[in-house]
Design an enzyme around this catalytic site. Structure first.
Site, mmCIF file in Angstrom:
data_model
loop_
_atom_site.group_PDB
_atom_site.id
_atom_site.type_symbol
_atom_site.label_atom_id
_atom_site.label_comp_id
_atom_site.label_asym_id
_atom_site.label_seq_id
_atom_site.Cartn_x
_atom_site.Cartn_y
_atom_site.Cartn_z
ATOM 1 N N ASP A 20 -19.735 90.827 -40.222
ATOM 2 C CA ASP A 20 -19.171 90.304 -39.158
ATOM 3 C C ASP A 20 -19.298 91.209 -37.952
ATOM 4 O O ASP A 20 -19.621 92.529 -38.266
ATOM 5 C CB ASP A 20 -17.598 90.026 -39.485
ATOM 6 C CG ASP A 20 -16.957 89.788 -38.374
ATOM 7 O OD1 ASP A 20 -17.236 88.835 -37.451
ATOM 8 O OD2 ASP A 20 -15.754 90.234 -37.745
ATOM 9 N N ASP A 22 -16.868 91.960 -34.401
ATOM 10 C CA ASP A 22 -15.575 92.441 -33.811
ATOM 11 C C ASP A 22 -14.877 92.833 -35.098
ATOM 12 O O ASP A 22 -14.164 92.079 -35.926
ATOM 13 C CB ASP A 22 -14.892 91.372 -32.966
ATOM 14 C CG ASP A 22 -15.588 91.250 -31.637
ATOM 15 O OD1 ASP A 22 -16.037 92.281 -31.157
ATOM 16 O OD2 ASP A 22 -16.240 89.986 -31.524
#
Length: 226
Positions: A20, A22
């Site tokens: 991922d 953020d």
């Protein structure tokens, strides 16, 4: 629910690594909270409730959930996106992320983010991290996290079965997406929520080591020691 596993006693072996963005590779907390605080203030909403549920989720899904009935969701999402693109101050890499990525073969890494491609490029650049050649952004999927589509697509891009990959995620929606894809998932940072049994939680990537080897079938393997 199980307590976090003992990092010193854990090794994971995989052929591909899916990250991922953020909160997992890039710390963009300040700007994310700034944008959603503006949104909450405009409509008189509870910012804490929005932040609890928006983490790791596509902006359009959060806008659709919380905006008043009759709102132009597409226009509102575009406005929020412009705000996020315009601000990069305070964006930094998660501790150890740069070093970990440098230790991995580039063709074994994919990015799977709920952000748009433009935003991913801006935030990764601000943190000094190159966007992997294999990347899945909001434009590439029909269903955002917690749906597993993004992680399944990334595994396919790298030519590996879900069981041969590992996901690093920081948000409940993303962790759920990784697990739903049938991929071993490592939870990163303080915002993971309660975790299912067997899911390892780490504060960041400092202290993780990776070794590259070839298995009996001649396939490259990556062993992560926590």
């Amino acid at each position: 629910m199980s307590p976090p596993a003992d990092r010193s006693a854990t090794t994971l072996t995989a052929r591909a690594v899916l990250f991922d963005m953020d909160g997992t590779l890039v710390d963009s907390t300040r700007i994310v909270e700034q944008v959603w605080t503006m949104f909450a203030g405009r409509y008189g909403l509870d910012i804490e409730e929005i932040l609890r549920s928006s983490h790791g989720v596509q902006a359009i899904d959060t806008a659709r959930r919380f905006a008043p009935a009759g709102s132009d969701i597409q226009a509102l999402t575009a406005e929020l996106g412009r705000m996020e693109l315009a601000e990069t101050r305070g964006i930094i890499p998660v501790a150890g992320a740069v070093e970990l990525l440098a230790s991995l073969p580039a063709d074994a890494v994919a990015l799977v983010t709920s952000a748009s491609r433009d935003l991913a490029e801006v935030r990764m650049a601000a943190a000094g991290i190159a966007v992997p050649a294999a990347s899945v952004t909001s434009e590439d999927v029909t269903w955002g996290k917690p749906h597993p589509e993004g992680y399944l697509r990334a595994a396919a891009l790298l030519g590996v079965a879900p069981a041969d990959a590992v996901v690093f995620e920081d948000a409940p929606a993303g962790i759920a997406a990784g697990l739903a894809a049938g991929i071993r998932t490592v939870a990163v940072g303080p915002n993971t929520g309660e975790l299912p049994d067997g899911v390892l939680r780490i504060p960041d990537y400092s202290g993780i080591s990776v070794t590259t080897d070839v298995d009996g079938a001649g396939r490259r393997t990556l062993s992560f020691s926590f």
